[in-house]
Design an enzyme around this catalytic site. Sequence first.
Site, PDB file in Angstrom:
ATOM      1  N   VAL A   1       6.096  12.506  13.158  1.00 16.48           N
ATOM      2  CA  VAL A   1       4.456  12.516  13.130  1.00 16.48           C
ATOM      3  C   VAL A   1       3.942  11.876  12.144  1.00 16.48           C
ATOM      4  O   VAL A   1       3.072  10.957  12.465  1.00 16.48           O
ATOM      5  CB  VAL A   1       4.169  14.105  12.766  1.00 16.48           C
ATOM      6  CG1 VAL A   1       2.825  14.391  12.743  1.00 16.48           C
ATOM      7  CG2 VAL A   1       4.710  15.183  14.199  1.00 16.48           C
ATOM      8  N   CYS A   2       4.819  11.633  10.907  1.00 16.05           N
ATOM      9  CA  CYS A   2       4.201  10.763   9.861  1.00 16.05           C
ATOM     10  C   CYS A   2       4.251   9.270  10.250  1.00 16.05           C
ATOM     11  O   CYS A   2       3.306   8.541   9.761  1.00 16.05           O
ATOM     12  CB  CYS A   2       5.278  10.882   8.715  1.00 16.05           C
ATOM     13  SG  CYS A   2       5.278  12.727   8.213  1.00 16.05           S
ATOM     14  N   THR A   3       5.117   9.140  11.134  1.00 17.30           N
ATOM     15  CA  THR A   3       5.135   7.521  11.476  1.00 17.30           C
ATOM     16  C   THR A   3       3.977   7.333  12.524  1.00 17.30           C
ATOM     17  O   THR A   3       3.149   6.225  12.074  1.00 17.30           O
ATOM     18  CB  THR A   3       6.631   7.335  12.597  1.00 17.30           C
ATOM     19  OG1 THR A   3       7.604   7.693  11.540  1.00 17.30           O
ATOM     20  CG2 THR A   3       6.578   6.074  13.005  1.00 17.30           C
TER      21      THR A   3
END
Length: 212
Positions: free
Chosen positions: A44-46
Amino acid sequence: MSLRLGDKVPNFQAKTSIGDIDFYEYLGDSWGILFSHPADYTPVCTTELGKTALLKEEFAKRNVKVLALSVDPVEKHLGWIGDINETQNCSVDFPIIADDDRKVSELYDFIHPNASATATVRSLVVIGPDKLVKLIITYPASTGRNFNEVLRVVDSLQLTANYSVATPANWTGGEDVIVVPAVSTEDAIKKFPKGVKIVKPYLRYTPQPNVD
Ligand code: BEZ
């Protein structure tokens, strides 16, 4: 320490993916967005960091400097940035703070022990040029933030700061805005030459002042 709206944000010095920074010096007179994410090399952070990089021009237009943070070291950030750029077709050039000693996370209350004892949650703080907290949102690790909403909130905050107007539910750029209660109707009529629509004495609309 917990931070609340209107508090002055604490300054700090930190290692980041673009070198060592002093937070206040880095922000200068700009608006700032500091956002935490749980860890490097997570899916998700990517996507979130990619989306932020792709919105570079939008943040610049609004005079906003963006900084991300996770509790991983610089070397790990640098390797991960390569993956973000490759998979999200972007170029991450905003700083990612390496908060491996959790100093900044603790200052900004980014670790919520009942969610995770070690990882930061997905918090985002909007900071005004006066270094005061204007907005805090916190999401769980599994929900990616909506960066269009982040831009919308910045637009609303900047309209309030510059024109004494508020924005109604679901407002988007270009729609009518609301005259804040602190401005009398008499003053509003002078202040907003595009007109004031009085629905109730406390509910008064005017066209967005900074668009033609
Ligand atoms: C992520 O950061 O991508 C993530 C972290 C925890 C659960 C699900 C997603």
